[in-house]
Design a protein around this motif. Structure first.
Motif, short mmCIF file in Angstrom:
data_model
loop_
_atom_site.label_atom_id
_atom_site.label_comp_id
_atom_site.label_asym_id
_atom_site.label_seq_id
_atom_site.Cartn_x
_atom_site.Cartn_y
_atom_site.Cartn_z
N VAL A 129 0.86 -1.18 0.00
CA VAL A 129 0.00 0.00 0.00
C VAL A 129 0.90 1.23 0.00
CG1 VAL A 129 -1.79 1.27 1.24
CG2 VAL A 129 -1.79 -1.24 1.28
N VAL A 130 0.73 2.08 -0.99
CA VAL A 130 1.60 3.25 -1.10
C VAL A 130 0.75 4.49 -1.31
CG1 VAL A 130 1.94 2.76 -3.57
CG2 VAL A 130 3.50 4.33 -2.38
N THR A 131 1.11 5.57 -0.60
CA THR A 131 0.44 6.86 -0.73
C THR A 131 1.49 7.92 -1.02
OG1 THR A 131 -1.25 6.19 0.87
CG2 THR A 131 -1.03 8.55 0.42
N GLY A 132 1.26 8.72 -2.06
CA GLY A 132 2.20 9.80 -2.38
C GLY A 132 3.57 9.32 -2.79
N GLY A 133 3.64 8.17 -3.43
CA GLY A 133 4.93 7.62 -3.82
C GLY A 133 5.27 7.89 -5.27
N ARG A 134 6.48 7.49 -5.65
CA ARG A 134 6.92 7.60 -7.03
C ARG A 134 7.82 6.42 -7.35
NH1 ARG A 134 9.04 12.35 -6.89
NH2 ARG A 134 11.24 12.02 -7.36
N PHE A 135 7.37 5.58 -8.30
CA PHE A 135 8.11 4.39 -8.69
C PHE A 135 8.60 4.58 -10.12
CE2 PHE A 135 5.30 1.47 -5.83
CZ PHE A 135 5.82 2.11 -4.70
N ALA A 136 9.89 4.39 -10.33
CA ALA A 136 10.48 4.64 -11.64
C ALA A 136 10.34 3.45 -12.58
CB ALA A 136 11.95 5.00 -11.50
N GLY A 137 10.08 2.27 -12.04
CA GLY A 137 10.00 1.07 -12.87
C GLY A 137 8.61 0.49 -12.94
N ASP A 138 8.54 -0.84 -13.06
CA ASP A 138 7.24 -1.50 -13.14
C ASP A 138 6.88 -2.12 -11.80
OD1 ASP A 138 8.75 -3.84 -12.98
OD2 ASP A 138 8.71 -4.19 -15.12
N VAL A 139 5.62 -2.56 -11.70
CA VAL A 139 5.11 -3.23 -10.50
C VAL A 139 4.52 -4.56 -10.93
CG1 VAL A 139 3.46 -3.16 -8.60
CG2 VAL A 139 4.63 -1.05 -9.31
N ARG A 140 4.97 -5.64 -10.31
CA ARG A 140 4.47 -6.98 -10.64
C ARG A 140 3.99 -7.65 -9.36
NH1 ARG A 140 5.49 -8.33 -15.86
NH2 ARG A 140 6.80 -6.81 -16.95
N ILE A 141 2.76 -8.17 -9.43
CA ILE A 141 2.11 -8.72 -8.26
C ILE A 141 1.82 -10.19 -8.50
CG2 ILE A 141 0.18 -8.44 -6.66
CD1 ILE A 141 0.59 -5.71 -9.14
N ALA A 142 2.23 -11.04 -7.57
CA ALA A 142 2.07 -12.49 -7.71
C ALA A 142 0.70 -12.94 -7.22
CB ALA A 142 3.19 -13.21 -6.96
N GLY A 143 0.45 -14.25 -7.27
CA GLY A 143 -0.83 -14.81 -6.88
C GLY A 143 -1.25 -14.41 -5.48
N ASN A 144 -2.49 -14.00 -5.33
CA ASN A 144 -3.07 -13.53 -4.07
C ASN A 144 -2.35 -12.30 -3.53
OD1 ASN A 144 -5.11 -13.68 -2.12
ND2 ASN A 144 -3.79 -14.78 -0.70
N GLY A 145 -1.54 -11.66 -4.35
CA GLY A 145 -0.90 -10.42 -3.94
C GLY A 145 -1.80 -9.22 -4.21
N TYR A 146 -1.52 -8.11 -3.51
CA TYR A 146 -2.37 -6.92 -3.62
C TYR A 146 -1.50 -5.67 -3.72
CZ TYR A 146 -5.75 -3.30 -2.29
OH TYR A 146 -6.53 -2.18 -2.28
N PHE A 147 -1.88 -4.78 -4.65
CA PHE A 147 -1.18 -3.51 -4.83
C PHE A 147 -2.20 -2.39 -4.77
CE2 PHE A 147 0.53 -0.23 -7.87
CZ PHE A 147 1.50 0.26 -7.01
N ASP A 148 -1.95 -1.42 -3.88
CA ASP A 148 -2.87 -0.31 -3.65
C ASP A 148 -2.07 0.98 -3.70
OD1 ASP A 148 -4.34 1.73 -1.99
OD2 ASP A 148 -5.75 0.08 -1.71
N ALA A 149 -2.40 1.85 -4.66
CA ALA A 149 -1.62 3.08 -4.85
C ALA A 149 -2.55 4.28 -4.90
CB ALA A 149 -0.79 3.01 -6.13
N SER A 150 -2.30 5.27 -4.04
CA SER A 150 -3.04 6.52 -4.03
C SER A 150 -2.06 7.68 -4.18
CB SER A 150 -3.83 6.69 -2.73
OG SER A 150 -4.76 5.65 -2.55
N ASP A 151 -2.44 8.66 -5.02
CA ASP A 151 -1.58 9.84 -5.24
C ASP A 151 -0.15 9.42 -5.56
OD1 ASP A 151 -3.61 11.85 -4.55
OD2 ASP A 151 -3.43 11.02 -2.53
N THR A 152 -0.03 8.39 -6.37
CA THR A 152 1.27 7.78 -6.65
C THR A 152 1.47 7.65 -8.15
OG1 THR A 152 1.36 6.57 -4.55
CG2 THR A 152 2.56 5.61 -6.41
N THR A 153 2.73 7.77 -8.58
CA THR A 153 3.09 7.61 -9.98
C THR A 153 3.92 6.36 -10.17
OG1 THR A 153 3.09 10.00 -10.37
CG2 THR A 153 4.30 8.64 -11.94
N VAL A 154 3.49 5.51 -11.08
CA VAL A 154 4.26 4.32 -11.47
C VAL A 154 4.63 4.50 -12.94
CG1 VAL A 154 4.26 1.82 -11.72
CG2 VAL A 154 2.99 2.89 -9.84
#
Length: 320
Positions: free
Chosen positions: A72-97
């Motif tokens: 879970v990320v708020t106000g973040g900045r990721f320069a690359g990609d995001v990969r989520i495995a089985g039963n994984g969860y990604f939650d992004a608010s006010d964030t740039t990927v």
């Protein structure tokens, strides 16, 4: 306090991480717990079954969320990609990927709110038991959205610069959003709703079992307004009811092979005409079970987010 971020080069001092980082990573930072406004100068990895909650964090590399893990990320900045495995969860608010977001087969879900990302992919469920979801609220996707499982909702002024392609989902709904490419919804279990949205490319709906509603006054959703379609619109081989109301279609509308036959309101503005079934064929498909009202919401994301933040907080914060 428990550790949050531990680089692979100092992993021996962390002492609690059993999962291995991605094989391709030369240097990877592990995330368990909470973290703030720091810069991670390499890849980030959330180990299997763990939770990570970040606020204002910058990641210069790629991000991996392992099986059963949460990020879970708020106000973040990721320069690359995001990969989520089985039963994984990604939650992004006010964030740039900057890169793509990819949810593996059986991944729990992706929630983007007031965020920006590259192309988004949700893999087919396959033999897994987890029903995925993709909820996008007030966010922009640079590239295409390709979803092959679960619940899909684009809402609240979201924008997609490429195509939106949905195959075999539970439902795919587009509310108050903009798709710069094509929109394709195929073989959805409970159909599709498009309201108050603009689609610049061709829109295709085929083989959907629970109905298709384009605009208001339909059985699936109580939305307030129709939309704009910049090219042809095709709604075919759909059961559960088809309604087309208060739309501008700058092309032709094809509505054939639907059971019951499509209901096309007089207030639509369709530039290149309407193609429907011959009267005899239409009469043969005049009755069918009514479509069930839409019950989609974001409660699955809300619950998983709350649990993830609680777990991350309990794990403690590191001295960053």
């Amino acid at each position: 306090m428990k550790r949050l971020l531990a680089a692979v080069t100092v992993l021996s001092t962390a002492g609690v991480l059993a999962a291995a980082p991605p094989a391709s990573a030369a240097l990877t930072t592990y995330c368990v717990g909470t973290g703030g406004a720091v810069t991670v100068p390499n890849d980030l990895y959330v180990p299997a079954g763990e939770s990570c909650a970040l606020t204002g964090t910058i990641v210069t590399g790629n991000v991996s969320v392992a099986a059963g893990a949460n990020l879970v990320v708020t106000g973040g900045r990721f320069a690359g990609d995001v990969r989520i495995a089985g039963n994984g969860y990604f939650d992004a608010s006010d964030t740039t990927v900057a890169g793509p977001v990819v949810l593996a087969a059986g991944g729990y879900g992706v929630f983007l709110k007031d965020a920006a990302s590259g192309a988004v992919t949700v893999r087919a469920k396959g033999t897994t038991t987890v029903d995925s979801f993709l909820f996008v609220e007030g966010s922009s996707v640079t590239g295409s959205v390709n979803v092959q499982a679960g619940e899909v909702r684009l809402d609240a002024g979201s924008e997609v610069s490429g195509n939106v392609s949905s195959t075999g989902t539970y439902y795919t709904d587009v509310h108050d959003s903009f798709v710069d490419g094509t929109l394709s919804v195929l073989n959805s279990a409970t159909g599709s709703v498009v309201c108050g949205s603009s689609v610049r490319g061709k829109a295709t709906f085929a083989g959907n079992l629970g109905g298709v509603q384009l605009g208001p006054n339909g059985p699936l959703d109580s939305c307030a307004s129709g939309g704009f379609f910049g090219k042809d619109v095709s709604v075919t081989s759909t059961t559960g009811g088809v309604t087309v109301d208060d739309n501008i279609i700058d092309g032709a509308l094809t509505a054939t092979g639907n059971t019951p036959v499509a209901q096309i309101a007089a207030n639509n503005r369709i530039r290149r005409g309407v193609v429907t079934d011959p009267p005899a064929a239409a009469a043969a498909r005049s009755a069918a079970r009514p479509a069930a009202p839409r019950t989609d919401d974001t409660s699955k994301a809300d619950e998983r987010r709350a649990d993830a933040v609680q777990e991350a907080t309990a794990a403690g914060a590191a001295d960053l």
